[in-house]
Design a protein around this motif. Structure first.
Motif, PDB file in Angstrom:
ATOM      1  N   MET A  33      -2.786   2.626   0.945  1.00  0.00           N
ATOM      2  CA  MET A  33      -2.389   3.168  -0.358  1.00  0.00           C
ATOM      3  C   MET A  33      -2.938   4.583  -0.539  1.00  0.00           C
ATOM      4  SD  MET A  33      -3.892   3.435  -3.638  1.00  0.00           S
ATOM      5  CE  MET A  33      -3.100   4.094  -5.072  1.00  0.00           C
ATOM      6  N   ARG A  34      -4.223   4.760  -0.243  1.00  0.00           N
ATOM      7  CA  ARG A  34      -4.825   6.079  -0.462  1.00  0.00           C
ATOM      8  C   ARG A  34      -4.359   7.086   0.583  1.00  0.00           C
ATOM      9  NH1 ARG A  34      -8.394   5.940  -4.493  1.00  0.00           N
ATOM     10  NH2 ARG A  34      -9.331   7.936  -3.984  1.00  0.00           N
ATOM     11  N   GLN A  35      -4.155   6.603   1.804  1.00  0.00           N
ATOM     12  CA  GLN A  35      -3.625   7.502   2.845  1.00  0.00           C
ATOM     13  C   GLN A  35      -2.241   8.004   2.436  1.00  0.00           C
ATOM     14  OE1 GLN A  35      -4.500   8.666   5.843  1.00  0.00           O
ATOM     15  NE2 GLN A  35      -6.359   7.577   6.448  1.00  0.00           N
ATOM     16  N   GLN A  36      -1.428   7.045   2.002  1.00  0.00           N
ATOM     17  CA  GLN A  36      -0.059   7.417   1.634  1.00  0.00           C
ATOM     18  C   GLN A  36      -0.063   8.336   0.410  1.00  0.00           C
ATOM     19  OE1 GLN A  36       3.530   6.332   2.888  1.00  0.00           O
ATOM     20  NE2 GLN A  36       3.092   8.340   2.077  1.00  0.00           N
ATOM     21  N   ARG A  37      -0.938   8.027  -0.525  1.00  0.00           N
ATOM     22  CA  ARG A  37      -1.010   8.841  -1.747  1.00  0.00           C
ATOM     23  C   ARG A  37      -1.407  10.273  -1.386  1.00  0.00           C
ATOM     24  NH1 ARG A  37      -5.137  10.086  -5.276  1.00  0.00           N
ATOM     25  NH2 ARG A  37      -4.499  10.483  -7.444  1.00  0.00           N
ATOM     26  N   GLY A  71       0.815  -1.216   0.000  1.00  0.00           N
ATOM     27  CA  GLY A  71       0.000   0.000   0.000  1.00  0.00           C
ATOM     28  C   GLY A  71       0.849   1.266   0.000  1.00  0.00           C
ATOM     29  N   LEU A  72       1.877   1.307   0.834  1.00  0.00           N
ATOM     30  CA  LEU A  72       2.717   2.499   0.900  1.00  0.00           C
ATOM     31  C   LEU A  72       3.495   2.676  -0.402  1.00  0.00           C
ATOM     32  CD1 LEU A  72       4.093   2.549   4.560  1.00  0.00           C
ATOM     33  CD2 LEU A  72       1.909   3.286   3.648  1.00  0.00           C
ATOM     34  N   SER A  73       3.982   1.591  -0.948  1.00  0.00           N
ATOM     35  CA  SER A  73       4.740   1.679  -2.203  1.00  0.00           C
ATOM     36  C   SER A  73       3.858   2.198  -3.333  1.00  0.00           C
ATOM     37  CB  SER A  73       5.292   0.308  -2.588  1.00  0.00           C
ATOM     38  OG  SER A  73       6.025  -0.229  -1.522  1.00  0.00           O
ATOM     39  N   LEU A  74       2.664   1.598  -3.443  1.00  0.00           N
ATOM     40  CA  LEU A  74       1.756   2.029  -4.511  1.00  0.00           C
ATOM     41  C   LEU A  74       1.301   3.470  -4.293  1.00  0.00           C
ATOM     42  CD1 LEU A  74      -0.504  -1.131  -5.044  1.00  0.00           C
ATOM     43  CD2 LEU A  74       1.370  -0.328  -6.474  1.00  0.00           C
ATOM     44  N   GLY A  75       1.061   3.815  -3.027  1.00  0.00           N
ATOM     45  CA  GLY A  75       0.605   5.173  -2.719  1.00  0.00           C
ATOM     46  C   GLY A  75       1.654   6.206  -3.062  1.00  0.00           C
ATOM     47  N   LEU A  76       2.879   5.892  -2.702  1.00  0.00           N
ATOM     48  CA  LEU A  76       3.969   6.828  -2.982  1.00  0.00           C
ATOM     49  C   LEU A  76       4.192   6.952  -4.489  1.00  0.00           C
ATOM     50  CD1 LEU A  76       6.168   8.549  -1.636  1.00  0.00           C
ATOM     51  CD2 LEU A  76       7.656   6.545  -1.650  1.00  0.00           C
ATOM     52  N   TRP A  77       4.186   5.816  -5.164  1.00  0.00           N
ATOM     53  CA  TRP A  77       4.392   5.830  -6.617  1.00  0.00           C
ATOM     54  C   TRP A  77       3.266   6.619  -7.303  1.00  0.00           C
ATOM     55  CZ3 TRP A  77       2.128   4.537 -11.206  1.00  0.00           C
ATOM     56  CH2 TRP A  77       2.984   4.434 -12.321  1.00  0.00           C
ATOM     57  N   SER A  78       2.038   6.401  -6.845  1.00  0.00           N
ATOM     58  CA  SER A  78       0.905   7.111  -7.445  1.00  0.00           C
ATOM     59  C   SER A  78       1.008   8.619  -7.230  1.00  0.00           C
ATOM     60  CB  SER A  78      -0.411   6.614  -6.838  1.00  0.00           C
ATOM     61  OG  SER A  78      -0.564   5.252  -7.088  1.00  0.00           O
ATOM     62  N   ALA A  79       1.514   9.000  -6.065  1.00  0.00           N
ATOM     63  CA  ALA A  79       1.638  10.431  -5.782  1.00  0.00           C
ATOM     64  C   ALA A  79       2.704  11.069  -6.664  1.00  0.00           C
ATOM     65  CB  ALA A  79       1.978  10.626  -4.306  1.00  0.00           C
ATOM     66  N   ARG A 125      -3.939   5.649 -12.121  1.00  0.00           N
ATOM     67  CA  ARG A 125      -5.408   5.632 -12.012  1.00  0.00           C
ATOM     68  C   ARG A 125      -5.924   4.199 -11.921  1.00  0.00           C
ATOM     69  NH1 ARG A 125      -6.169  10.241 -16.476  1.00  0.00           N
ATOM     70  NH2 ARG A 125      -5.735  12.021 -15.127  1.00  0.00           N
ATOM     71  N   LEU A 126      -5.256   3.326 -12.681  1.00  0.00           N
ATOM     72  CA  LEU A 126      -5.655   1.922 -12.665  1.00  0.00           C
ATOM     73  C   LEU A 126      -5.437   1.325 -11.270  1.00  0.00           C
ATOM     74  CD1 LEU A 126      -6.728  -0.192 -14.681  1.00  0.00           C
ATOM     75  CD2 LEU A 126      -4.365  -0.942 -14.999  1.00  0.00           C
TER      76      LEU A 126
END
Lengths: 323, 541
Positions: free
Chosen positions: A206-210, A114-122, A131-132
């Motif tokens: 993920m969303r929190q991190q993003r 979650g943190l990895s995806l959130g950071l990458w998305s940000a 978005r996917l």
């Protein structure tokens, strides 16, 4: 720091005591005949009812019953389960291992992903891939965990036979099986419940991190770092991720009790022999000592989680250290 | 006919594997149970997941014969008792099989039977206190014989004592206070006298048993029994479909097609002791005054006639499900002759009966009224039961066509139990697994149980005529006619509307031979199953 820790621990202890009293009072006020846990549906005569009530103290007025339970807990005794007539502490001890294993791994895997995806998305907010990722994780979050679990079981266990559909271990595995065989067996049994838990929850960190990282990427120190030529992993981890970690720390603390109680459906679906299923069965059978014992464990875990979160918060947020 | 069907089904299961057994493999059977069997001591627990395990460890004095008949002195098949003798109408003498041994080598003696009876009657343990109430005394005659005296003559004396008596070892338990037996080391590592030895229990996961090669009735032909714990019915089905378990009883109807698609599994129907009904409270909800609507027999019959029970039962439990007029499961076919289809739906007759009771739809809103008050009732049932919810929704729609408005109240199980005990309901979907004997009807439907606030008779139903017929059946030499008369009386008085008396659908792996599955106590003959060597699995070797 030591003074703060002592004060905070005293607060946690006081809150735990208050919550414990409230829990015990509420449980004793639940409707229904507590002897149901012992006798089930079978009829009993008046003499037997009187004897059982006197022994188990189920006929006491609520205030007296609450007082007796508190006194018993003060002696460090969680009591005896009405349904199984075994010590509550033993029942909890038997079940807590699988629950903590599943919970800890869920926490680890979910937050890592979650943190990895959130950071990458940000860092790549406008890309199709970001978005996917956001959409897929939200779908996982929106679906009830048992629906995800049932789909996974059907596909990966029943149809393909790749993984066992339920259980913690293969009962047919020889008692003297080697370490690698046991490890493989445990991992196979862990796979589906863990995957279910992760898919159902990964959207939250993920969303929190993003969100936290998005609020950070435009900060002056990040722009300054970029201007200095910092990029890639160093920019992401050192300049964006670390300052955006504060809300995640709070989230981790709040997740701790969920590790125990949050997997009731998943434990049921996968026949996982954890505390969640113990809480569910004892609540439905009105096995009050087990409900109280496992409830107290949750209260303590909430307090520990909250304490750990505050502690981590101070560690990652230097501004708080002097407070 | 139903009686023949039940027997036929047993034989059909037996015929699953008739191939010649060239050589033999040790064999394993794995089945899933819904809860951790932490108390597998027969005198202490009557929950199915405990008794299924206890039946592999502790023998009964005798078991039911293939007809499941419970009346008479020839109804039972010897197990721990090799024979019995009728001394007088109040006395039976059992002779224990002298070959019987506890698994520590100690002979099974009369002392064990007397000790266990005392334990069953102890108020702190007392699983069998009500059940064994008709027994006046149990005494040993030497080491090998037991004399049982009853308080009154009745036709099921032999069944009552021999089927429900599973001796525990006195020499291991006598020093333990009755209330402490459940917490003793013996409870976590029982030593039995049956075909299997208790090997280990992994909490929340499984229990493993191994065949006792010295078992006095012959070494079991299945070497290992594993009971996997899976509280969720879906998990149990998934384990079976994935080939991790071999047997599953009470297959939910929605899972039947999936199991039929698995070539290695056979699906068979066995008589079941489950029955579900709509109970009609005879008290005003929450008070001790008569119910203003449901004490009228015409209204009760109208409510029954409004329902297409055959369709309802089949839709929820599948083909073969009965919906008789009296509260009787498939198991009592020796009494009923298999007549498990009750009065068919007749909405016009239901409306006429309601009109006769003063309930008419004067304002044309589709709901009948009397003195301006519409006929509205509340139906409660536990939220945990999917079948009950499905039955309730169908019943609500059908009652409405007869002009009766029924509000469904799906409540949490504990709340359900509390409201049932307090009488705070009009209608309820109740039921469960019936006792093997029809004499157990006294527990729910007699005037004596209606007067006892802690009894199972939560409807407070009392019909002295029914009581008299039941009492006649209990003492008759051939009680069939009297039981039929009692059930007929119940059917005509309509204290409840039976919604379903389903069959037990059991899935069994086809590699087993000599399979016998017993109604009510499914796994009594497990030790005589065997695996056909030509289709054995790795876990069988």
């Amino acid at each position: 720091m030591t003074g703060w820790l002592l004060r905070r621990s005293a607060d946690a202890l006081f809150t735990t005591l208050l919550a414990a009293v409230a829990l015990i009072a509420l449980v004793h006020l639940l409707p229904g005949d507590p002897l149901t846990a012992i006798i089930g549906d079978r009829p009993i005569d008046a003499a037997q009812r009187a004897a059982l009530e006197a022994t188990w103290g189920t006929n006491r007025p609520p205030l007296e019953a609450i007082g007796a339970t508190l006194a018993q807990l003060a002696r460090g005794d969680l009591g005896i389960s009405l349904a199984t007539q075994r010590p509550v502490a033993t029942l909890i001890a038997e079940r807590i291992g699988p629950t903590l294993l599943l919970g800890a791994l869920t926490l680890l895997v979910t937050f890592t992903i979650g943190l990895s995806l959130g950071l990458w998305s940000a860092l790549h907010p406008t890309t199709v891939r970001a978005r996917l990722i956001g959409s897929l994780t939200l779908i996982g979050y929106a679906l009830p965990s048992f629906v995800i679990g049932m789909l996974l079981v059907w596909l990966l266990a029943v149809q393909s036979g790749w993984l066992p559909p339920a259980g913690f271990a293969d009962p047919l595995l020889e008692v003297d099986a080697g370490f690698s065989a046991v490890l493989l067996d445990r991992l196979q049994h862990l796979a589906l419940p863990l995957l279910t838990m992760v898919l159902a929850t990964v959207a939250v960190p993920m969303r929190q991190q993003r969100a936290a990282a998005l609020a950070t990427v435009d900060q002056p120190w990040v722009r300054a770092a970029r201007a200095r030529g910092v990029s890639g992993a160093r920019l992401a981890l050192h300049h964006v991720w670390r300052p955006a970690l504060t809300p995640i720390v709070t989230l981790v603390g709040l997740w701790l009790p969920m590790l125990v109680a949050g997997a009731v459906f998943v434990e049921a679906l996968f026949g996982w022999p954890g505390l969640g299923s113990l809480i569910a069965s004892s609540t439905s059978s009105r096995d009050l000592p087990v409900v109280i014992g496992s409830g107290l464990l949750l209260v303590v875990l909430v307090q520990i989680g909250s304490l750990v979160a505050d502690l981590l918060y101070r560690l990652v947020n230097p501004a708080q250290r002097g407070a | 006919m139903r009686h023949r069907t039940a027997l036929h089904l047993l034989l059909l299961v037996s015929a699953l594997g008739r191939a010649p057994l060239a050589g033999q493999v040790p064999g394993t059977v794995v089945f899933a149970i819904p809860a951790d069997p932490t108390l597998p001591l027969p005198a202490l627990s009557d929950q199915t997941f405990n008794t299924d395990l206890a039946d592999q460890l502790f023998l009964r004095l005798a078991i039911l014969g293939p007809t499941f008949r419970t009346a008479g002195d020839n109804a039972m098949t010897p197990m721990l008792a090799r024979r019995w003798q009728r001394v007088d109408p109040l006395t039976l003498v059992f002779e224990l099989d002298p070959r019987a041994r506890w698994q520590d080598g100690t002979p099974v003696t009369a002392r064990d039977v007397v000790f266990t009876w005392q334990l069953m009657m102890d108020p702190m343990v007392g699983k069998g206190r009500i059940m064994m109430e008709p027994v006046a005394s149990v005494e040993g005659l030497g080491t090998g014989k037991v004399r049982v005296r009853f308080k009154r003559p009745f036709a099921e004396q032999l069944y009552l004592f021999s089927f429900n008596m599973q001796p525990l070892p006195a020499h291991l338990l006598e020093g333990i206070a009755p209330a402490a037996v459940a917490r003793s080391d013996f409870a976590t590592g029982p030593i039995g006298n049956g075909p299997y030895r208790y090997v280990r229990r992994v909490p929340g996961q499984f229990v493993e048993l191994r065949a006792d090669p010295t078992f006095f009735l012959g070494a079991p032909t299945l070497a290992r029994v594993v009971l996997r714990i899976a509280p969720d019915a879906t998990a149990r089905t998934n384990l079976l479909l994935a080939g991790e378990t071999d047997v599953m009883g009470d297959v939910p109807a929605p899972d039947v097609p999936k199991i039929r698609d698995v070539p290695s599994l056979a699906l068979v129907n066995i008589s079941h002791n489950l029955v579900l009904w709509v109970g009609m409270n005879q008290r005003a909800a929450g008070r001790d005054t008569p119910h203003p609507i449901l004490t009228d027999r015409r209204v009760r019959e109208a409510l029954r006639l409004a329902l297409d029970r055959r369709t309802m039962a089949t839709s929820v439990f599948g083909p073969g499900t009965g919906a008789p007029d009296a509260a009787q499961s498939q198991l009592w076919s020796w009494v009923t002759g298999g007549n498990l289809m009750g009065t068919p739906q007749n909405v016009a007759r239901a409306r006429a009966l309601l009109a006769g009771a003063g309930w008419r739809d004067a304002d044309g809103d589709g709901i009948v009224e009397r003195n301006g008050t519409p006929l509205r009732l509340q139906l409660i049932y536990p939220s945990s039961s999917g079948p009950r919810h499905s039955l309730a929704v169908q019943a609500q729609a059908m009652w409405r066509t007869a002009g009766v408005e029924v509000e469904l109240n799906r409540i949490e199980r504990l709340d359900f139990t509390e409201r049932m005990a307090a009488g705070r309901f009009d209608l309820t979907i109740d039921g469960g697994q019936q006792d093997v004997t029809p004499s157990s009807l006294t527990q729910r439907w007699s005037c004596a149980s209606a007067a006892d606030s802690s009894s199972l008779n939560t409807l407070r139903w009392c019909d002295p005529t029914f009581d008299r017929l039941l009492a006649t059946a209990e003492t008759a030499a051939d009680p069939v006619a009297a039981y039929r008369a009692a059930l007929g009386r119940m059917a005509s008085e309509v204290p409840a509307i039976v919604l379903a008396a389903p069959l037990n659908q059991v899935a069994v792996h086809r590699r087993y031979a000599n399979v016998q599955i017993w109604p009510a106590k499914s796994w009594l003959s497990l030790w005589q199953w065997r695996v056909r060597p030509d289709v054995a699995l790795p876990r069988d070797r």
